[in-house]
Write a protein that holds these residues in place. Structure first.
Motif: not given
Lengths: 297, 347
Positions: A22-23, A208, A9
């Motif tokens: 992000r993440d 991602r 994360q």
């Protein structure tokens, strides 16, 4: 399995609002040449800088070679980092760059450095500012390699090079990985750059990780199916649709599946690495208003 | 890292050393001759009690080199901050070479510490050497200088002794810190210069007078402290006395406030053109045609006194050390902010 980079994360925010990453969750096993692909602005550089300890994460956690990517001499000695555009000191000569490396790195391999400098025509007395782009990249790579890191991180190493210099750079890198056992992570927005050298691929889109795996496995489990038009809901459960396109009569799917495909209606064609990555880049994020099977008037 | 820093700074450091060597040689060649002339002149004038004239003549002969070397000492720290420190960080950030340096097995803190430390030491050494050379050379001149160019006066104080060293440390720390936050060479240089100049102006005006409690004393009025007496016919013929910024008996002091007290101890108003002292100018010692000395003696006899708030010359070295310490503290603070910035802001 030994991991060189493990992110959980992971997030990095610049300023108040702008999240560059992000993440992001990914495991990169040791002993590979890892290609990190993704469009511009996907967060590749941020991820690599976080791994190299240049940045501190805003959220989440990252471990590199089993420890936090700290700004300590011990950890720095184990991780090499060649920044985007291969910066070198224009006023310093090639010999001075090698001297700099020798003085600043405990595990410096002087033989490797001078051998590589000679092989790529880096005259010791030349100022780095007068080298060609390809030679500059080679010099930066030489500094990174002669440091003898356990993990070498290269951020867009060939983006600004001409095709010939690209091939030379990648060849040099491959020879080095064959000779000394270490892991490499390199990023690029062009799959063709990575195709020859990478045996592990990470596709990063919009911060991602869409897919990560060994290239061989990825190629063996992804197929392009072409056949009569069909709704994706009617595909077998084991087949994960990566992307789909339809004409009036025909549907083309890129699917990921571990099982062989027996349906005689499909023409199954293998995917190249580039097509595979493009299939992932093509995939619309969830919530996109366009539905794959809109009925046309 | 030391080698790399030295390699990057080598050119300008050698140039600076060469310039200082030339200046040092010139000062060394001219200094003893000037000092000998000063000693001989003093022996001469003491016999004829014409020392004030000798001071004026002697200082007048050397006032251009005096101002030139003083200016040099004042400018040297600014130069180091502007051309060494500010670009040192920003050039690396602009070219991305900081990423190359940080990719070696050197922590960012060490990278900054060595760069800042070596540059700071070189600048301090240059400023200290230059300052002490000039202090030695201009000793006879400082002894003969008029009140506004006295050793402890604002214009000269910063160009003597050890404070240039403090200025240099501050200028370098400032240049590096500004470079860290601004990240572009030209804006960083401009901002460094602006802040340094502002601090250098604010220091003598606002801070230095209060570093030590100034002395306040009253002095008799006489030729030593009276600049001139003018008689204003429209003002009813009262003479106006203008005082010199000097303190009789304390030569070379830095006068912060100066004025005349009346016999009751109340200060007289001073409109910039002097204070009106109610003495008869139609007859008596202050009448036209009377001797200048007689008038001041009369005013003094009536009980008027000079009251001055000042720092005497003996405070030169204490003030030098205090001010050097202040600049050193400022430099440390700025260095601290640079270390904070390299951890938090730079990547």
């Amino acid at each position: 399995m030994n991991t060189v980079v493990q992110a959980r994360q992971l997030g990095k925010r610049y300023g108040r609002r702008r999240w560059a990453l992000r993440d992001c969750t990914v495991d990169i096993p040791a002993g590979h040449v890892v290609g990190l692909v993704g469009p511009n602005g996907a967060g590749k550089t941020t991820l690599l800088k976080l791994a190299a300890g240049r940045l501190e994460p805003t959220s989440g956690a990252i471990t590199v070679l089993g420890g936090p990517p700290a700004d300590t001499p011990g950890q720095l000695a184990r991780v090499g980092f060649v920044a985007q555009d291969a910066p070198v000191y224009t006023q310093l000569t090639v010999a001075e760059h090698l001297r700099l490396g020798a003085r600043l790195n405990p595990r410096w391999d002087a033989g490797l450095a001078s051998e590589r400098a000679a092989r790529f025509g880096l005259t010791p007395a030349h100022r780095a500012g007068r080298l060609s782009g390809g030679q500059r990249a080679q010099l930066a790579l030489t500094l990174g390699l002669a440091k003898r890191p356990e993990l070498l991180i290269l951020d867009e190493p060939v983006a600004s090079l001409d095709p010939l210099a690209r091939r030379e750079f990648m060849q040099g890198l491959m020879e080095a990985t064959a000779e000394h056992a270490f892991s490499v992570v390199l990023s690029s927005h062009l799959v063709s750059d990575l195709e020859r050298v990478c045996d592990f691929l990470v596709v990063l889109v919009d911060s991602r990780v869409l897919v990560a795996g060994e290239v061989e496995t990825l190629l063996a489990t992804h197929h392009r199916l072409t056949g009569p038009r069909r709704d994706p809901g009617r595909l077998p459960a084991g087949q994960q649709v990566i992307c789909a396109s339809h004409t009036d009569r025909q549907s083309t799917y890129v699917v990921r599946t571990d099982a062989p495909i027996h349906d005689p209606a499909w023409t199954v064609t293998p995917l190249g690495l580039e097509d595979l990555v493009l299939a992932y880049l093509d995939r619309r994020p969830a919530g996109d208003p366009r539905t794959p099977l809109a009925v046309r008037p | 890292m030391i080698w790399l820093t030295w390699r990057q700074l080598r050119g300008s450091a050698i140039a600076m050393a060469a310039v200082l060597a030339v200046i040092g040689a010139v000062l060394l060649l001219t200094g003893p001759g000037m000092a000998a002339r000063h000693t001989a002149g003093l022996a001469d004038c003491a016999a004829q009690s014409t020392c004030l004239q000798f001071y004026d003549r002697f200082f007048g002969d050397y006032d251009t080199p005096f101002l030139a070397v003083s200016l040099l000492v004042v400018l040297l720290p600014a130069f180091a901050g502007l051309f060494w420190a500010a670009p040192m960080i920003t050039r690396e950030l602009e070219a991305g070479t900081h990423l190359l340096a940080w990719s070696q097995s050197v922590t960012r803190r060490r990278w900054l510490a060595v760069k800042l430390g070596i540059t700071c030491l070189l600048a301090m050494a240059a400023a200290c050497l230059c300052g002490l050379m000039v202090t030695w050379w201009s000793g006879p001149l400082d002894d003969s200088a008029p009140a506004d160019l006295a050793l402890v006066a604002p214009l000269v104080f910063g160009a003597r002794g050890v404070v240039p060293m403090g200025y240099a440390a501050f200028a370098v720390a400032l240049g590096v810190a500004v470079g860290m936050f601004v990240r572009r060479t030209l804006p960083a240089m401009a901002l460094t210069l602006a802040v340094f100049a502002a601090v250098q102006i604010a220091m003598p005006l606002l801070v230095r007078p209060h570093l030590m409690a100034p002395v306040t004393s009253t002095f008799e009025i006489g030729p030593a402290n009276v600049e001139g007496i003018s008689v204003d016919r429209d003002g009813g013929g009262t003479p106006r006395i203008r005082l010199k910024s000097v303190t009789p008996g304390h030569p070379g002091s830095w006068v912060l406030a100066n004025g005349i007290l009346d016999p009751a101890g109340r200060p007289l108003a001073d409109d910039g053109g002097g204070s009106a002292v109610p003495v008869s100018t139609t007859s008596g010692p202050c009448a036209p045609g009377a001797a200048f000395g007689a008038c001041t003696t009369e005013i003094n006899r009536l009980g008027y006194r000079q009251r001055a708030t000042f720092h005497p010359l003996e405070r030169f070295w204490p003030l030098q050390w205090i001010e050097t310490g202040i600049y050193a503290a400022l430099a440390l603070g700025l260095a601290g902010s640079s270390f904070w910035a390299i951890r938090r802001r730079l990547s």
